[in-house]
Design a protein around this motif. Structure first.
Motif, PDB file in Angstrom:
ATOM      1  N   PHE A  37      53.212 -44.394  -3.577  1.00 18.92           N
ATOM      2  CA  PHE A  37      53.574 -43.029  -3.967  1.00 18.92           C
ATOM      3  C   PHE A  37      55.026 -43.029  -4.447  1.00 18.92           C
ATOM      4  CE2 PHE A  37      50.274 -42.495  -0.679  1.00 18.92           C
ATOM      5  CZ  PHE A  37      49.348 -41.756  -1.398  1.00 18.92           C
ATOM      6  N   VAL A  38      55.240 -42.710  -5.723  1.00 18.69           N
ATOM      7  CA  VAL A  38      56.587 -42.802  -6.289  1.00 18.69           C
ATOM      8  C   VAL A  38      57.205 -41.426  -6.509  1.00 18.69           C
ATOM      9  CG1 VAL A  38      56.137 -45.028  -7.378  1.00 18.69           C
ATOM     10  CG2 VAL A  38      55.695 -42.927  -8.670  1.00 18.69           C
ATOM     11  N   SER A  39      58.500 -41.353  -6.211  1.00 16.74           N
ATOM     12  CA  SER A  39      59.310 -40.200  -6.601  1.00 16.74           C
ATOM     13  C   SER A  39      59.895 -40.541  -7.962  1.00 16.74           C
ATOM     14  CB  SER A  39      60.417 -39.940  -5.572  1.00 16.74           C
ATOM     15  OG  SER A  39      59.858 -39.517  -4.344  1.00 16.74           O
ATOM     16  N   THR A  40      59.380 -39.918  -9.002  1.00 18.17           N
ATOM     17  CA  THR A  40      59.672 -40.350 -10.374  1.00 18.17           C
ATOM     18  C   THR A  40      61.150 -40.242 -10.740  1.00 18.17           C
ATOM     19  OG1 THR A  40      58.909 -38.144 -11.075  1.00 18.17           O
ATOM     20  CG2 THR A  40      57.357 -39.976 -11.275  1.00 18.17           C
ATOM     21  N   GLY A  41      61.878 -39.291 -10.175  1.00 13.98           N
ATOM     22  CA  GLY A  41      63.294 -39.154 -10.470  1.00 13.98           C
ATOM     23  C   GLY A  41      64.163 -40.176  -9.765  1.00 13.98           C
ATOM     24  N   TRP A  42      63.587 -40.929  -8.838  1.00 20.92           N
ATOM     25  CA  TRP A  42      64.323 -41.975  -8.124  1.00 20.92           C
ATOM     26  C   TRP A  42      64.148 -43.348  -8.746  1.00 20.92           C
ATOM     27  CZ3 TRP A  42      63.735 -41.257  -2.065  1.00 20.92           C
ATOM     28  CH2 TRP A  42      64.547 -40.188  -1.663  1.00 20.92           C
ATOM     29  N   LEU A  43      63.101 -43.544  -9.541  1.00 27.34           N
ATOM     30  CA  LEU A  43      62.850 -44.860 -10.115  1.00 27.34           C
ATOM     31  C   LEU A  43      63.879 -45.185 -11.195  1.00 27.34           C
ATOM     32  CD1 LEU A  43      58.959 -44.966 -10.418  1.00 27.34           C
ATOM     33  CD2 LEU A  43      60.421 -45.527  -8.467  1.00 27.34           C
ATOM     34  N   ARG A  44      64.195 -46.463 -11.335  1.00 28.40           N
ATOM     35  CA  ARG A  44      65.207 -46.884 -12.303  1.00 28.40           C
ATOM     36  C   ARG A  44      64.683 -46.785 -13.737  1.00 28.40           C
ATOM     37  NH1 ARG A  44      66.567 -52.588 -11.242  1.00 28.40           N
ATOM     38  NH2 ARG A  44      64.622 -52.709 -10.062  1.00 28.40           N
ATOM     39  N   GLY A  45      65.552 -46.380 -14.631  1.00 26.35           N
ATOM     40  CA  GLY A  45      65.185 -46.297 -16.040  1.00 26.35           C
ATOM     41  C   GLY A  45      64.919 -44.875 -16.482  1.00 26.35           C
ATOM     42  N   ALA A  46      63.916 -44.717 -17.323  1.00 27.86           N
ATOM     43  CA  ALA A  46      63.578 -43.399 -17.855  1.00 27.86           C
ATOM     44  C   ALA A  46      63.291 -42.423 -16.720  1.00 27.86           C
ATOM     45  CB  ALA A  46      62.358 -43.516 -18.770  1.00 27.86           C
ATOM     46  N   HIS A  47      63.757 -41.190 -16.883  1.00 28.69           N
ATOM     47  CA  HIS A  47      63.505 -40.080 -15.963  1.00 28.69           C
ATOM     48  C   HIS A  47      64.380 -40.133 -14.705  1.00 28.69           C
ATOM     49  CE1 HIS A  47      59.922 -40.238 -18.466  1.00 28.69           C
ATOM     50  NE2 HIS A  47      59.549 -41.349 -17.879  1.00 28.69           N
TER      51      HIS A  47
ATOM     52  N   THR B 206      47.226 -51.978  -7.508  1.00 27.80           N
ATOM     53  CA  THR B 206      47.823 -50.954  -6.656  1.00 27.80           C
ATOM     54  C   THR B 206      47.621 -49.582  -7.286  1.00 27.80           C
ATOM     55  OG1 THR B 206      49.520 -52.472  -5.821  1.00 27.80           O
ATOM     56  CG2 THR B 206      49.979 -50.115  -5.638  1.00 27.80           C
ATOM     57  N   GLU B 207      47.092 -48.647  -6.515  1.00 31.11           N
ATOM     58  CA  GLU B 207      47.005 -47.269  -6.995  1.00 31.11           C
ATOM     59  C   GLU B 207      48.400 -46.666  -7.008  1.00 31.11           C
ATOM     60  OE1 GLU B 207      45.267 -42.848  -5.772  1.00 31.11           O
ATOM     61  OE2 GLU B 207      45.106 -44.517  -4.353  1.00 31.11           O
ATOM     62  N   ILE B 208      48.782 -46.010  -8.093  1.00 35.55           N
ATOM     63  CA  ILE B 208      50.078 -45.337  -8.177  1.00 35.55           C
ATOM     64  C   ILE B 208      49.852 -43.837  -8.014  1.00 35.55           C
ATOM     65  CG2 ILE B 208      52.171 -45.001  -9.516  1.00 35.55           C
ATOM     66  CD1 ILE B 208      51.575 -47.943  -8.747  1.00 35.55           C
ATOM     67  N   GLY B 209      50.446 -43.277  -6.990  1.00 33.79           N
ATOM     68  CA  GLY B 209      50.312 -41.858  -6.722  1.00 33.79           C
ATOM     69  C   GLY B 209      51.647 -41.145  -6.842  1.00 33.79           C
ATOM     70  N   GLY B 210      51.618 -39.832  -6.748  1.00 36.64           N
ATOM     71  CA  GLY B 210      52.816 -39.016  -6.870  1.00 36.64           C
ATOM     72  C   GLY B 210      53.467 -38.731  -5.535  1.00 36.64           C
ATOM     73  N   HIS B 211      54.799 -38.585  -5.579  1.00 42.25           N
ATOM     74  CA  HIS B 211      55.577 -38.280  -4.365  1.00 42.25           C
ATOM     75  C   HIS B 211      56.688 -37.292  -4.723  1.00 42.25           C
ATOM     76  CE1 HIS B 211      56.614 -39.032  -0.231  1.00 42.25           C
ATOM     77  NE2 HIS B 211      57.744 -39.660  -0.481  1.00 42.25           N
ATOM     78  N   SER B 212      56.396 -36.418  -5.700  1.00 40.06           N
ATOM     79  CA  SER B 212      57.322 -35.429  -6.260  1.00 40.06           C
ATOM     80  C   SER B 212      58.251 -36.098  -7.273  1.00 40.06           C
ATOM     81  CB  SER B 212      58.134 -34.713  -5.182  1.00 40.06           C
ATOM     82  OG  SER B 212      59.213 -35.518  -4.719  1.00 40.06           O
ATOM     83  N   HIS B 213      59.121 -35.322  -7.872  1.00 45.29           N
ATOM     84  CA  HIS B 213      60.061 -35.873  -8.853  1.00 45.29           C
ATOM     85  C   HIS B 213      61.388 -36.245  -8.202  1.00 45.29           C
ATOM     86  CE1 HIS B 213      61.890 -36.823 -12.630  1.00 45.29           C
ATOM     87  NE2 HIS B 213      62.761 -35.824 -12.560  1.00 45.29           N
ATOM     88  N   THR B 214      61.963 -35.334  -7.415  1.00 40.88           N
ATOM     89  CA  THR B 214      63.291 -35.595  -6.835  1.00 40.88           C
ATOM     90  C   THR B 214      63.276 -35.695  -5.312  1.00 40.88           C
ATOM     91  OG1 THR B 214      63.859 -33.232  -6.741  1.00 40.88           O
ATOM     92  CG2 THR B 214      64.418 -34.425  -8.772  1.00 40.88           C
ATOM     93  N   HIS B 215      62.103 -35.788  -4.708  1.00 40.01           N
ATOM     94  CA  HIS B 215      61.946 -35.972  -3.265  1.00 40.01           C
ATOM     95  C   HIS B 215      62.572 -34.826  -2.447  1.00 40.01           C
ATOM     96  CE1 HIS B 215      61.760 -38.030   0.665  1.00 40.01           C
ATOM     97  NE2 HIS B 215      60.907 -38.873   0.087  1.00 40.01           N
ATOM     98  N   PRO B 216      62.240 -33.576  -2.768  1.00 39.51           N
ATOM     99  CA  PRO B 216      62.775 -32.453  -1.992  1.00 39.51           C
ATOM    100  C   PRO B 216      61.891 -32.140  -0.787  1.00 39.51           C
ATOM    101  CG  PRO B 216      61.446 -31.598  -3.741  1.00 39.51           C
ATOM    102  CD  PRO B 216      61.388 -33.108  -3.874  1.00 39.51           C
TER     103      PRO B 216
END
Length: 262
Positions: A95-105, A128-138
């Motif tokens: 589960f990724v927080s998209t605003g925390w990942l390196r690079g775009a976004h 690996t299944e990629i799921g959502g964990h919000s954008h900025t982890h609030p």
């Protein structure tokens, strides 16, 4: 179909994690030992999407199902966990927080070294299944409706754009959710979502409140074996569950006050 399923919640897998992620991290050697134990005891790892689909459609699960999940998107999942999972042929869900990942976004604020999108794609290609964990982890239960919708929907849109496939599973940052949060996650297009709870998952919990058990740096192999078997889970996590219930009351009050003031 009413069997209890252990959903293991990991965060960082690292030798020397940053202080902010230390307690919820697991050493690479300990992680490998834990995965080997699952294999020796006949567990069959499935993804969050696989579990959700089986319970939604009444399909059978494989023998001794277990979920291996990772929150946030730490770089050590690719460096240390992926080789172990690949060797054993184990499925997992990240589960990724998209605003925390390196690079775009990227928006900053991450507590440690995070994955980049190339590594995420390699994990996805490996099964690996990629799921959502919000954008900025609030803390999503403390957000107003507009920001809540943004955090769920923008996260899903970014993952879909980067991977070419929209994610179907979500995990609540910090484990915090309420009815309003669950409705927003569902409206964004996610089919199931995971909380924490420190209990085994059961179908009756519903697809948007599936409970997980926390694996920490302090979780020894004997304790790990107990939680995968569902033995003494209530006792081992009694303090966590009591604190969670007490804090839930505080959080509901804070959320109500914020919403009244907006």
């Amino acid at each position: 179909m009413n069997e209890a399923v252990p959903i293991l919640m990991y965060h960082a897998i690292a030798h020397r994690p940053a202080p902010a992620s230390h307690g919820l991290s697991v050493a690479p050697g300990a992680f490998a030992e834990q995965m080997e134990l699952l294999g020796e005891r006949g567990f069959t790892p499935v993804t969050a999407a696989g579990l959700g689909r089986a319970w939604r459609l009444g399909e059978p699960l494989p023998p001794r199902p277990v979920l291996i999940t990772f929150d946030d998107g730490y770089e050590g999942v690719h460096r240390h966990a992926l080789p172990v999972l690949d060797k054993l042929g184990f499925a997992s869900t990240l589960f990724v927080s998209t605003g925390w990942l390196r690079g775009a976004h990227e928006e900053g604020g991450s507590p440690d070294t995070m994955l980049d999108w190339g590594q995420v794609r390699e994990l996805a290609a490996a099964g690996t299944e990629i799921g959502g964990h919000s954008h900025t982890h609030p803390q999503m239960d403390q957000l107003d409706d507009t920001r809540l919708r943004f955090e769920a929907l923008h996260c899903r849109e970014i993952i879909a754009g980067e991977l070419g496939t929209a994610p179907m599973s979500f995990a609540y940052p910090y484990g915090y959710s309420n009815r309003r949060v669950r409705q927003a996650v569902r409206a964004a297009g996610f089919a199931q979502s995971l909380a924490v709870g420190n209990a085994l998952a059961r179908r009756r919990q519903g697809p948007y409140a599936l409970e997980r058990v926390t694996v920490r740096r302090s979780t020894g192999i004997d304790a790990f074996a107990r939680l995968t078997e569902g033995r003494r889970v209530a006792r081992d996590f009694a303090r966590d569950r009591a604190l969670t219930k007490g804090y839930a009351v505080v959080r509901r009050t804070r959320s109500a006050i914020r919403l009244l003031c907006t």
